[in-house]
Design a protein around this motif. Structure first.
Motif, short mmCIF file in Angstrom:
data_model
loop_
_atom_site.label_atom_id
_atom_site.label_comp_id
_atom_site.label_asym_id
_atom_site.label_seq_id
_atom_site.Cartn_x
_atom_site.Cartn_y
_atom_site.Cartn_z
N TYR B 3 0.89 -1.25 -0.18
CA TYR B 3 0.19 -0.19 0.06
C TYR B 3 0.90 0.96 -0.07
N ASN B 4 1.74 1.30 0.99
CA ASN B 4 2.75 2.49 0.99
C ASN B 4 4.05 2.10 -0.07
N ARG B 12 0.84 11.66 -2.97
CA ARG B 12 0.55 12.22 -1.71
C ARG B 12 1.21 13.70 -1.41
N PHE B 242 -6.51 6.78 11.14
CA PHE B 242 -5.58 7.91 12.00
C PHE B 242 -5.39 7.15 13.48
N GLY B 365 -6.46 13.24 4.53
CA GLY B 365 -5.02 13.38 5.12
C GLY B 365 -3.96 14.33 4.81
N ILE B 459 -4.64 5.16 3.61
CA ILE B 459 -3.25 5.72 4.00
C ILE B 459 -2.53 4.73 5.05
N THR B 460 -3.38 4.08 5.69
CA THR B 460 -2.91 3.16 6.75
C THR B 460 -2.97 1.87 6.44
N ASN B 461 -1.87 1.20 6.96
CA ASN B 461 -1.70 -0.39 6.71
C ASN B 461 -3.08 -1.08 7.02
#
Lengths: 87, 505
Positions: B3-4, B12, B242, B365, B459-461
């Motif tokens: 993902y990241n 981003r 978050f 974000g 944005i988060t795992n």
């Protein structure tokens, strides 16, 4: 080899999260068995480095007080190895 | 793909730069400099042939971030500021919601199998012996594949004892579950929007970041500047994105400029209840099974590829729709901005007259970062009305069926199954259910593996996000008690609002 304890702090502030910092919270899954008991892992609220342009880019992590900008799990592991004298 | 990755981070960074300029009222003045600022570092290592190519790609990325389709884009020297002015002036967003950047597309070679120099030219020669098309020959002691004969079956790769044969895929085409992506005459990828289900897999998987969604953040910020009031409708999955409580997320959204904040999990509670009634009715009428309808990529799949399944898809509306209904009643003068992890929701938002804009978690974000908002440092704030655990569980695989079950009368047999991720394989499962070979009676379909928590615009795992979200859901008011009440009452499926008590913080 001395039994030093290395402290790892991972920033989970919003700026770090947006730049992929949440991945670092899975660090524990990547710690080799031989290092167990010699590390202290901690997720932290915003450490504030994102506000200072000279610190580099998010996400940030600290290994024994040493700042790692654009931190990744392999980079943190490398630094831990260095601190433990086990590369 | 992870993902990241760098492609995701570059996208981003661009968003953050754009939003900063927008907030400083300097978008037109500053936008043309962004590609130069991002490549200014003296140690900059070009990704493509040179820094100039990289800047050209950043320009087309910025166009997508401004909300333009770039398939037909030719750089004729028009500065980005001209496009920025156009974006700031527009009142409506345009379909399709995805776009392909020709400059970024690597025009990957057609999927092929290749023999590497690890080939030992062994006596067994299983590659040659097992090839159904006789495409493998041995030349100078090494296996060679004749691409004209090869049908990409992969048998040679599977049988090679030295793992000497590799597959070079086209990642976007491979990721697309419905075959909507193929090459044009120049080898660049094209999306067939008649087939596309907007799952976002290609956008997530392309290693060159050539597929991008068209942002709407400029439209939302421009509306705010024009004096419009904004209502944020945040999807259940957003709460896991978050590292902070729901109350802090609400404060952060208010600080970011939203005049009202609604939890879409409340709409999810309504969806769960209505879907339970609909399901009970269907079962009592002897229908074989029903599927959920909250995943827009799945609904799009049925519409475009499995029309025979249409009668099995629940008629209940989505959590986004019900929440927009609540917001429209309470704050009719506010623009309704859905915030979610999902690409297909942008399409659903265009089709739903109650929804004005759809923002991604990435965009929100980036907005927080641009404004220097740290969610965890915000003040804890109570939601006016809280959702239940059921609605808050919609974002992970299995969560929807559990929430539906809580509203089901006990005498209705309940055999839920889940499609956890739309892939070419699970597509076949859907097909077999549509042909009457169903193995349960409620099919929950999530286009993303793991559920919305793993959406393409997060944005988060997903693992970290799911843990965070479960914690929030577990601390919420449960639905167990209300399920029994619901079972004994004769609430018709068309009640406008949930008949469940609303929790207080």
């Amino acid at each position: 080899m001395s039994e030093t304890i290395v402290k790892v702090v991972v920033c989970s502030g919003t700026a770090c999260y947006v730049m992929g910092g949440s991945e670092l919270l899975l660090l524990d899954d990547h710690i080799p068995a031989k290092w167990k008991g010699r590390l202290e892992l901690e997720g932290s609220p915003c450490l504030g480095y994102c506000k200072d342009k000279t610190s580099g880019k998010a996400p940030f992590a600290m290994v024994d007080g040493e700042l790692i900008p654009q931190a990744t799990i392999p980079e943190i592991l490398r630094k831990i190895g260095e601190k433990l004298g086990d590369r | 793909m992870h993902y990241n990755n760098n492609a995701a981070l570059v996208k981003r960074e661009l968003l953050i730069s754009l939003i900063k300029l927008m907030l400083e009222d300097r978008l037109e003045e500053g936008i043309d400099k962004i590609p130069y600022e991002m490549t200014r570092d003296p140690d900059y290592q070009p990704i493509r042939c040179c820094v100039h190519h990289d800047r050209e790609i950043l320009k087309s990325r910025l166009l997508a971030r401004l909300g333009f389709s770039v398939e037909q884009y030719v750089d004729d020297g028009t500065p980005l500021s001209v496009y920025a002015r156009e974006a700031l002036a527009r009142e409506r967003i345009s379909a399709p919601i995805l776009t392909v950047l020709d400059d970024a597309c690597n025009a990957c070679v057609k999927t092929q199998f290749m023999v590497t120099n690890a080939c030992q030219g062994c006596l067994a020669r299983p590659c040659m012996m097992n090839c159904p098309k006789k495409a493998v020959t041995i030349v100078d002691g090494h296996a060679v594949i004749d691409n004209a004969k090869c049908i990409n079956c992969g048998i040679c790769q599977q049988v090679c004892p030295y793992h000497a044969i590799i597959k070079i895929p086209v990642p976007c085409e491979e990721a697309c579950p419905v075959g909507a992506i193929s090459k044009d005459a120049n080898g660049k990828e094209r999306i067939d929007y008649e087939k596309c289900i907007f799952c976002g897999n290609c956008m997530r998987e392309c290693p060159f970041g050539a597929m991008m969604d068209k942002s709407q953040i400029i439209d939302v910020l421009a509306a705010k500047k024009r004096g419009k009031k904004l209502a944020a409708l945040f999807a259940p999955a957003v709460a896991g994105q978050f590292k902070a409580s729901l109350g802090k997320l609400v404060s952060a959204l208010e600080k970011a400029g939203f005049d009202a904040v609604y939890e879409v999990a409340r709409g999810a509670d309504i969806t769960a209840e209505k879907e339970a009634h609909e399901f009970a009715e269907q079962m009592e009428q002897g229908e074989p099974f029903m599927t959920t309808s909250c995943c827009p990529a799945y609904v799009e799949t049925v519409r475009k590829h499995l029309p025979e399944l249409k009668k099995r898809v629940s008629d209940t509306k989505t959590p986004m729709h019900y929440t927009a209904e609540i917001a429209a009643n309470e704050k009719p003068d506010h623009l309704r901005v859905f915030i979610g992890p999902c690409l297909a929701k942008r399409k659903e938002g265009i089709d739903d007259p109650l929804v004005d804009y759809v923002l991604s978690v990435e965009e929100i974000g980036a907005l927080f970062v641009a404004m220097g908002i740290d969610v965890a440092e915000m003040e804890e704030k109570n939601l006016d009305q809280e959702a239940l655990a059921g609605g808050r569980s919609f974002a992970w695989s299995g969560g929807v069926s559990t929430a539906v079950q809580a509203y089901l009368p006990k005498h209705i047999p309940f055999k839920p199954e889940t499609i956890d991720g739309l892939t070419k394989e699970s597509f076949r499962v859907l097909k077999s259910w549509s042909e009457g070979k169903n193995t349960g009676n409620l099919l929950e379909v999530m286009a993303c593996m793991g559920g919305c928590v793993a959406g393409p615009s997060t944005i988060t795992n997903p693992k970290v996000a799911t843990m965070q979200l479960r914690k929030i859901a577990e601390a919420s008011k449960g639905v167990e008690a209300t399920a029994e009440a619901s079972a004994s009452s004769k609430t018709p499926a068309s009640t406008p609002a949930p008949t469940v008590p609303v929790g207080v913080a």
